[in-house]
Every structure is written in C-alpha cells, then in structure tokens.
Design an enzyme around this catalytic site. Sequence first.
Site, PDB file in Angstrom:
ATOM      1  N   TYR A 152       0.834  -1.202   0.000  1.00 27.16           N
ATOM      2  CA  TYR A 152       0.000   0.000   0.000  1.00 27.16           C
ATOM      3  C   TYR A 152       0.870   1.253   0.000  1.00 27.16           C
ATOM      4  O   TYR A 152       0.670   2.160  -0.818  1.00 27.16           O
ATOM      5  CB  TYR A 152      -0.907  -0.020   1.230  1.00 27.16           C
ATOM      6  CG  TYR A 152      -1.851   1.153   1.333  1.00 27.16           C
ATOM      7  CD1 TYR A 152      -2.934   1.284   0.467  1.00 27.16           C
ATOM      8  CD2 TYR A 152      -1.679   2.136   2.307  1.00 27.16           C
ATOM      9  CE1 TYR A 152      -3.809   2.351   0.560  1.00 27.16           C
ATOM     10  CE2 TYR A 152      -2.552   3.210   2.418  1.00 27.16           C
ATOM     11  CZ  TYR A 152      -3.614   3.311   1.543  1.00 27.16           C
ATOM     12  OH  TYR A 152      -4.484   4.380   1.652  1.00 27.16           O
ATOM     13  N   LYS A 156       1.077   3.817  -3.156  1.00 29.06           N
ATOM     14  CA  LYS A 156       0.514   5.154  -2.947  1.00 29.06           C
ATOM     15  C   LYS A 156       1.568   6.228  -3.185  1.00 29.06           C
ATOM     16  O   LYS A 156       1.254   7.326  -3.651  1.00 29.06           O
ATOM     17  CB  LYS A 156      -0.086   5.265  -1.548  1.00 29.06           C
ATOM     18  CG  LYS A 156      -1.416   4.535  -1.406  1.00 29.06           C
ATOM     19  CD  LYS A 156      -2.484   5.098  -2.334  1.00 29.06           C
ATOM     20  CE  LYS A 156      -3.847   4.493  -2.109  1.00 29.06           C
ATOM     21  NZ  LYS A 156      -4.890   5.100  -2.973  1.00 29.06           N
TER      22      LYS A 156
END
Length: 263
Positions: A152, A156
């Site tokens: 993640y 991101k």
Amino acid sequence: MSEAEGETVESLRDKGVVVTGAGGGIGAALARRFAAAGARVVVNDLDAAKAAAVAEEIGGSAVPGDASGVVPGALAALDGAVDVYCANAGLASGGSEAADEQVWASAWDVNVMAHVRAAHALLPAWLERGAGRFVSTVSAAGLLTMVGAAPYSVTKHGAYAFAEWLSLTYRHRGLKVHAICPQGVRTDMLTAAGSAGELVLVPTAVEPEDVADALFAGMAEDRFLILPHPEVAEYYQARASAPDKWLTSMNHIQRKWEATRLP
C-alpha cells in the site's frame, strides 16, 4: 461555503464527472458532493449493486467494473465528455516485502496503473480543449508511509508521483490536478487496516464527507495538495528536513505496533 467555493460549485454545473470506487466511503462522498454542485456524475465501483444504489440516490449513472476500463462507458454515459476524473478506487494491501507477488501486482495495478490508464485515455481531449481536472485519492501514506503495509505504502507513493508528474507536465495546457492525502477516514478500508489502523489512523480519523469538503476547498484555491488532516503537512516537512529523525520516530510506532501483536 466561501465565495471561492461557490464559484467552484457554479463552474461544475452540468459538467461530466467520473468517480471510481464510489460505491461507498470517500468515493460515494465525492459523488454526492459533485452531484450537489449540479454535475452529471458517473458512479463506478466493482460492486455493481453499490454503484447502482449511489447513482440512483444522486441522479447519476452507474458504470460498474474495473476502474481501469471505465472511461469508454463513462464517455457514453456523459455524451462524450468527461470534465473531471476522480481516480479514487484503491486497494489497502497490507504485508511486508514477503507479501505474495500477486498482492504487489494487484496493488500496483489498482493504485497506480488505473490512474495511468485513465489519464492516457482522457488527456488527448483535455489537452485539445485546454481544460480538464484529474483528482487522485492518494492517502497520507503516499507522502509519508504506513506501518505494516508495504504494498500500500509503495504504490501510494507511486500514485502521488504520477499525479505530481501530470501537474508539472500539463498545467500550462489547462490540466488541473489534485492529490488528496488524508490519514484515517471512517470507511471499510479503515476497518480492514486492523491493528495498525487502530494504532495509527483511528485516533484522528475523519468522515468521508470531510474529505469531500477538503477537495472542494482545494479546488476553489486551485491547490494541488489536498490535506484533510492539516498536520500531515508538518509530518511531510519533518520527513524532508530531518529524514533520520523522522524514520526513528516512525520506527517507534512500528515497535509499538509490534508490541500490540505479541501473544
């Protein structure tokens, strides 16, 4: 609503807006806010029933399916013109460097490549007419990082980098880009973050509607970086000015999280 926000709302009347991952959470809040401003909104979500429910609520159009392939259906629903694209769909993939490669691949595909594909499909028309708006829901993890979630955090960072690249490359040609970087938001994704989310995100979590408010305020001021949690700016500055000190403080959080997981 400020005078500037009022001007933004007025400028959105009858505009074509696409929001991916809009079956709930931040996406649904964005879809509702754009619809309230008079925009014609396409609601996209993998869950067709959720997309349909939000679309019916706001008087929009549901175009369910993978966010990477939504542009053709959205163009058809909006009479051939998308004015605002909100790349909101995302995967909160946890794990370390040892996470399965498919976890990494899926996170990369949804959190980064779906944005790239949408921009590739939309930019020719936007650049030709000298106007378009790309909204990327990134997360504070894209500016900082998130304990317990390597796929993640890394993807991101990629989403933020792509939004930044779009802005610096095309702003003189009429493209407006906004990167939304909240910390915790009270959604299903926060619940799925488990003990790490409980430790790091829950204490200061905001509502999805707060994120929509922050975006509209940022659009009114033509700001690239949208921070629903203003303190993230201080953390980002600390990360840049004193990286070792910042990493040490983050490592303290990591160790605290590890302690909560001991039997």
